[in-house]
Design an enzyme around this catalytic site. Structure first.
Site, PDB file in Angstrom:
ATOM      1  N   ARG A 171       0.821  -1.226   0.000  1.00  0.00           N
ATOM      2  CA  ARG A 171       0.000   0.000   0.000  1.00  0.00           C
ATOM      3  C   ARG A 171       0.856   1.279   0.000  1.00  0.00           C
ATOM      4  NH1 ARG A 171      -2.464  -3.514  -1.108  1.00  0.00           N
ATOM      5  NH2 ARG A 171      -4.489  -4.237  -0.391  1.00  0.00           N
ATOM      6  N   SER A 248     -11.364  -0.771   2.249  1.00  0.00           N
ATOM      7  CA  SER A 248     -10.791  -1.030   3.580  1.00  0.00           C
ATOM      8  C   SER A 248     -10.304   0.286   4.165  1.00  0.00           C
ATOM      9  CB  SER A 248      -9.607  -1.989   3.475  1.00  0.00           C
ATOM     10  OG  SER A 248     -10.053  -3.211   2.967  1.00  0.00           O
ATOM     11  N   GLU A 347      -6.253   4.085   5.463  1.00  0.00           N
ATOM     12  CA  GLU A 347      -5.826   3.961   4.070  1.00  0.00           C
ATOM     13  C   GLU A 347      -6.283   5.179   3.245  1.00  0.00           C
ATOM     14  OE1 GLU A 347      -5.976  -0.406   2.659  1.00  0.00           O
ATOM     15  OE2 GLU A 347      -6.860   0.718   1.018  1.00  0.00           O
TER      16      GLU A 347
HETATM   17  C1  LIG Z   1     -15.564  -0.502  -2.530  1.00  0.00           C
HETATM   18  C2  LIG Z   1     -14.078  -0.256  -2.577  1.00  0.00           C
HETATM   19  C3  LIG Z   1     -13.189  -1.319  -2.657  1.00  0.00           C
HETATM   20  C4  LIG Z   1     -11.800  -1.088  -2.694  1.00  0.00           C
HETATM   21  N1  LIG Z   1     -10.965  -2.160  -2.768  1.00  0.00           N
HETATM   22  C5  LIG Z   1      -9.622  -1.965  -2.797  1.00  0.00           C
HETATM   23  C6  LIG Z   1      -8.727  -3.087  -2.858  1.00  0.00           C
HETATM   24  O1  LIG Z   1      -9.131  -4.238  -2.895  1.00  0.00           O
HETATM   25  N2  LIG Z   1      -7.393  -2.834  -2.883  1.00  0.00           N
HETATM   26  C7  LIG Z   1      -6.888  -1.564  -2.863  1.00  0.00           C
HETATM   27  O2  LIG Z   1      -5.650  -1.412  -2.913  1.00  0.00           O
HETATM   28  N3  LIG Z   1      -7.707  -0.482  -2.824  1.00  0.00           N
HETATM   29  C8  LIG Z   1      -9.054  -0.653  -2.785  1.00  0.00           C
HETATM   30  N4  LIG Z   1      -9.907   0.426  -2.706  1.00  0.00           N
HETATM   31  C9  LIG Z   1      -9.333   1.782  -2.654  1.00  0.00           C
HETATM   32  C10 LIG Z   1      -9.266   2.513  -4.021  1.00  0.00           C
HETATM   33  O3  LIG Z   1     -10.191   1.983  -4.927  1.00  0.00           O
HETATM   34  C11 LIG Z   1      -7.871   2.472  -4.651  1.00  0.00           C
HETATM   35  O4  LIG Z   1      -6.916   3.003  -3.784  1.00  0.00           O
HETATM   36  C12 LIG Z   1      -7.837   3.254  -5.989  1.00  0.00           C
HETATM   37  O5  LIG Z   1      -6.672   2.926  -6.696  1.00  0.00           O
HETATM   38  C13 LIG Z   1      -7.881   4.770  -5.801  1.00  0.00           C
HETATM   39  O6  LIG Z   1      -7.877   5.364  -7.087  1.00  0.00           O
HETATM   40  P1  LIG Z   1      -8.683   6.673  -7.411  1.00  0.00           P
HETATM   41  O7  LIG Z   1      -8.474   7.003  -8.838  1.00  0.00           O
HETATM   42  O8  LIG Z   1     -10.095   6.538  -6.972  1.00  0.00           O
HETATM   43  O9  LIG Z   1      -7.903   7.723  -6.500  1.00  0.00           O
HETATM   44  P2  LIG Z   1      -8.520   8.901  -5.610  1.00  0.00           P
HETATM   45  O10 LIG Z   1      -9.352   8.331  -4.540  1.00  0.00           O
HETATM   46  O11 LIG Z   1      -9.124   9.931  -6.474  1.00  0.00           O
HETATM   47  O12 LIG Z   1      -7.172   9.494  -4.975  1.00  0.00           O
HETATM   48  C14 LIG Z   1      -6.452   8.734  -4.034  1.00  0.00           C
HETATM   49  C15 LIG Z   1      -5.039   9.355  -3.910  1.00  0.00           C
HETATM   50  O13 LIG Z   1      -4.350   9.182  -5.141  1.00  0.00           O
HETATM   51  C16 LIG Z   1      -3.991  10.456  -5.701  1.00  0.00           C
HETATM   52  N5  LIG Z   1      -4.158  10.367  -7.148  1.00  0.00           N
HETATM   53  C17 LIG Z   1      -5.230   9.904  -7.827  1.00  0.00           C
HETATM   54  N6  LIG Z   1      -4.991   9.983  -9.158  1.00  0.00           N
HETATM   55  C18 LIG Z   1      -3.750  10.511  -9.298  1.00  0.00           C
HETATM   56  C19 LIG Z   1      -2.944  10.860 -10.419  1.00  0.00           C
HETATM   57  N7  LIG Z   1      -3.361  10.690 -11.668  1.00  0.00           N
HETATM   58  N8  LIG Z   1      -1.709  11.402 -10.175  1.00  0.00           N
HETATM   59  C20 LIG Z   1      -1.262  11.589  -8.914  1.00  0.00           C
HETATM   60  N9  LIG Z   1      -1.984  11.295  -7.822  1.00  0.00           N
HETATM   61  C21 LIG Z   1      -3.212  10.760  -8.021  1.00  0.00           C
HETATM   62  C22 LIG Z   1      -4.927  11.461  -5.059  1.00  0.00           C
HETATM   63  O14 LIG Z   1      -4.354  12.761  -5.055  1.00  0.00           O
HETATM   64  C23 LIG Z   1      -5.078  10.876  -3.660  1.00  0.00           C
HETATM   65  O15 LIG Z   1      -3.962  11.231  -2.903  1.00  0.00           O
HETATM   66  C24 LIG Z   1     -11.298   0.234  -2.671  1.00  0.00           C
HETATM   67  C25 LIG Z   1     -12.191   1.315  -2.598  1.00  0.00           C
HETATM   68  C26 LIG Z   1     -13.575   1.071  -2.549  1.00  0.00           C
HETATM   69  C27 LIG Z   1     -14.525   2.229  -2.482  1.00  0.00           C
END
Ligand SMILES: Cc1cc2nc3c(=O)[nH]c(=O)nc-3n(C[C@H](O)[C@H](O)[C@H](O)COP(=O)(O)OP(=O)(O)OC[C@H]3O[C@@H](n4cnc5c(N)ncnc54)[C@H](O)[C@@H]3O)c2cc1C
Length: 352
Positions: A171, A248, A347
């Site tokens: 992570r 999580s 997280e």
């Molecule tokens: C129902 C559910 C299940 C999930 N299951 C998992 C799982 O099994 N495993 C897991 O690891 N995670 C899981 N997650 C967490 C999440 O989906 C991941 O961490 C995902 O990769 C976040 O991506 P995002 O584009 O939504 O980022 P955001 O939520 O928009 O941003 C998260 C962080 O990343 C940064 N960020 C986003 N895009 C960029 C970019 N292009 N450049 C630089 N920084 C950026 C943001 O500034 C912020 O700091 C889950 C979430 C939910 C709601």
């Protein structure tokens, strides 16, 4: 109110709740959507002109946005496009950061390429995947990422970072630790294996396929992962209140073997679930710690709560505010710390 820049629309006071899976959060002072690398650069110049903080928004699935919102410019990464190149038994996919991660997994599995099939059903954008090195069901994106292309905010130039330079761990990457806030990811290059044999290392998946005599296809594995996730509220299913979350909420803590021995002694049994971690340390499931501290599935605190399907997912049960979720978060951290001397680390990223 709309302000038009040379290329992009700049919106003001945009509520962020709709851009997050929690459905929580106040407004962004300014909000822009970039669909090209030059728009990403333009947005950075705009934030600097305004002397404003900048927040990079992907799919909003790992965020808890404050009720006051974000007092600066939110840049929503909307770059699209997927290219693939075949090199013998490998296929390299260059994927723009604004592509939907789960749709990309489906596309890859359809092409019978392996390496990310167990990461099906994770919400969010492709650009978000290297940030916390997403992982699930025995796979992590770090295993397939070869290059991350990003805008370096120190030099205002686009750079290509190798997987090693990204510093991936559980992570973690440089993007959420040592170089947090330095890079805006615009493209990720993954290397997948053509005609791969699926990975079934995780207990839930082994159990799912226990009665099958043939090796399952990549498609069967990714479908199984989605089904298991759905049962845990870890798949975004419209109308399911258990998935109004950020997945999580706490990382699984890694502790010293001595500390673990003390917990074993305290628990009075050897049935404390645990996994080996780096350097002889021990990883303890955060869900077990929550349960032992009295925070069970379905637990409620005001309008926030714990999912009825998964102990580790804090949810927006009924119009919760960020303050409601934060109160539950803090109550859990305090109780687990008091009972086990372990400080749980959230997280999701706190915004605002
Ligand atoms: C129902 C559910 C299940 C999930 N299951 C998992 C799982 O099994 N495993 C897991 O690891 N995670 C899981 N997650 C967490 C999440 O989906 C991941 O961490 C995902 O990769 C976040 O991506 P995002 O584009 O939504 O980022 P955001 O939520 O928009 O941003 C998260 C962080 O990343 C940064 N960020 C986003 N895009 C960029 C970019 N292009 N450049 C630089 N920084 C950026 C943001 O500034 C912020 O700091 C889950 C979430 C939910 C709601």
């Amino acid at each position: 109110m709309l302000i038009y820049l040379e290329l992009m629309q700049v919106l003001e006071n945009v509520p962020l709740a709709a851009y997050t899976t929690f459905g929580i959060g106040g407004p962004a002072r300014w909000f822009v959507e970039a669909s090209t690398e030059s728009e990403v650069l333009e947005a950075v110049h705009l934030a600097r002109q305004k002397d404003s903080p900048l927040f990079v928004l992907g799919g909003g699935s790992n965020l808890l946005v404050s009720d006051r919102g974000f007092p600066g410019l939110v840049l929503h990464v909307g770059l699209k496009g997927i290219e693939s190149h075949v090199f013998e038994d490998l296929v390299r996919f260059s994927v723009a950061a604004g592509e939907d991660w789960d749709a990309f997994v489906s596309l890859v599995v359809d092409k019978n390429c392996g390496g990310i099939e167990c990461l099906a059903g994770i919400p969010g954008s492709v650009g978000g995947t290297p940030v916390q090195n997403v992982g699930a069901y025995g796979q992590e994106v770090a295993e397939t990422i070869r290059v991350v292309r990003a805008l370096d905010l120190r030099t205002l130039s686009f750079v290509e970072l190798t997987a090693q330079e990204c510093g991936f761990a559980y992570r973690r990457s440089i993007f959420n630790t040592s170089d947090q806030g330095r890079y805006i990811v615009t493209q990720v290059k993954y290397e997948l294996i053509s005609q791969a044999v699926p990975v079934i290392s995780y207990a839930d998946l082994k159990q799912y396929f226990r009665e099958k005599s043939t090796v399952p296809t990549l498609e069967a594995v990714s479908s199984a992962v989605r089904e298991i996730r759905r049962g845990k509220g870890m798949l975004i299913v419209p109308g399911d209140p258990d998935c109004r979350s950020a997945g999580s909420f706490f990382k699984n803590p890694v502790i010293s073997s001595e500390h673990f021995t003390q917990i074993l002694a305290h628990a009075g049994s050897s049935s404390v679930p645990h996994y080996p971690a780096e350097n002889g340390q021990v990883k303890v499931p955060a869900a077990w710690l929550l349960d032992q501290a009295g925070f069970h599935k379905g637990y409620l605190l005001g309008r926030a709560g714990i999912s009825s399907k998964h102990t580790l997912a804090l949810i927006n049960r009924d119009g919760a505010s960020a303050a409601d979720v934060a109160a539950l978060r803090d109550a859990i951290i305090a109780k687990v710390s008091e009972k086990f001397a372990i400080h749980l680390e959230p997280e999701p990223v706190w915004v605002g």
